[in-house]
Design an enzyme around this catalytic site. Structure first.
Site, mmCIF file in Angstrom:
data_model
loop_
_atom_site.group_PDB
_atom_site.id
_atom_site.type_symbol
_atom_site.label_atom_id
_atom_site.label_comp_id
_atom_site.label_asym_id
_atom_site.label_seq_id
_atom_site.Cartn_x
_atom_site.Cartn_y
_atom_site.Cartn_z
ATOM 1 C CB VAL A 86 -52.371 -4.040 33.819
ATOM 2 C CG1 VAL A 86 -53.473 -3.252 34.397
ATOM 3 C CG2 VAL A 86 -52.345 -3.501 32.237
ATOM 4 N N GLY A 162 -37.846 -1.626 34.080
ATOM 5 C CA GLY A 162 -37.362 -0.387 34.649
ATOM 6 C C GLY A 162 -38.382 0.362 34.987
ATOM 7 C CG PHE A 163 -37.589 4.441 34.669
ATOM 8 C CD1 PHE A 163 -37.781 5.735 33.990
ATOM 9 C CD2 PHE A 163 -36.277 4.223 35.068
ATOM 10 C CE1 PHE A 163 -36.690 6.209 33.268
ATOM 11 C CE2 PHE A 163 -35.168 4.885 34.437
ATOM 12 C CZ PHE A 163 -35.482 5.974 33.272
ATOM 13 C CB CYS A 180 -50.018 0.157 39.199
ATOM 14 S SG CYS A 180 -48.684 0.633 37.802
#
Length: 228
Positions: A86, A162-163, A180
């Site tokens: 998450v 992506g980021f 995370c």
């Protein structure tokens, strides 16, 4: 191992989209990927944007990392097809969605992930920020604070997601999750280290680093996709 095409100075369409609802940007990504699956000559794309407050869960992520009840919440949340656990998006966070055909670059997912990290590390180095990787973890860190999360999906060598780089966001939303899935690493933002940092300046630095790391040329473009 390189792909079958040269990536030297390959043009990449750049869309700077501002603040976009998560569902809309997700739909756009899937449209772009589908187009490139049908026609591999379509150009690569980099979408740069921000999202209103939203949580996203990777396809295999655990709801145990949520600190709120999914059945009794007003928080926006999406379970999506990227890897990872998450995370949280909100304004002040630069989100980048590269739609790249890795056949024109390098058909290697490890190389691609490390490349995204390198883009951010290189960009932050322009501000003398000591950004780095941590062994065994994906993302970018400064003095133990996670300042960028990375999660991707690759299908037939075409990338999406992506980021997300925390420039000047309100970090309180991260208190509702275990970001995370990492319990013992705090989330941080760039303005903790350089309070006067400007969002647009960092975005420009990221763009220049993206060109450098991936050997491409960004071409600013006007978004003409479905805006529904």
């Amino acid at each position: 191992m390189s792909g079958q095409f040269s990536h030297l100075a390959r043009p990449v369409l750049l869309y700077e989209l501002g603040i976009i609802p998560y569902q809309r940007a997700w739909t756009w990504q899937r449209q772009l990927v589908a187009q490139r699956k049908q026609d591999s000559t379509q150009p690569d794309v980099l979408m740069l944007l921000e999202h209103p407050p939203v949580y996203t869960l990777g396809q295999g992520s655990s709801e145990a990392f949520l600190k709120f009840d999914l059945d009794a919440t007003d928080f926006a949340l999406h379970r999506i097809e990227r890897g990872g656990e998450v995370t949280y998006h909100c304004p002040g966070q630069l989100v980048g969605y590269p739609i790249l055909n890795l056949r024109y670059h390098r058909q290697d997912l490890h190389w691609y992930l490390r490349g995204l990290e390198s883009v951010l590390i290189d960009a932050l180095g322009k501000y003398d920020l000591p950004a780095q990787r941590l062994d065994g973890l994906t993302g970018v860190w400064i003095e133990g604070y996670k300042v960028a999360a990375i999660g991707i999906k690759v299908s037939r060598w075409i990338t999406m997601h992506g980021f997300a780089l925390n420039i000047c966001p309100d970090l309180t939303g991260f208190q509702k999750i275990v970001p995370c899935g990492i319990e013992d690493r705090p989330v941080g933002s760039l303005v903790q280290f350089i309070p006067q940092l400007k969002f647009a300046d960092v975005s420009d630095a990221v763009q220049r680093s993206f060109e450098k790391v991936f050997g491409v040329k960004l071409q600013p473009a006007k978004w003409l996709g479905d805006e529904g």
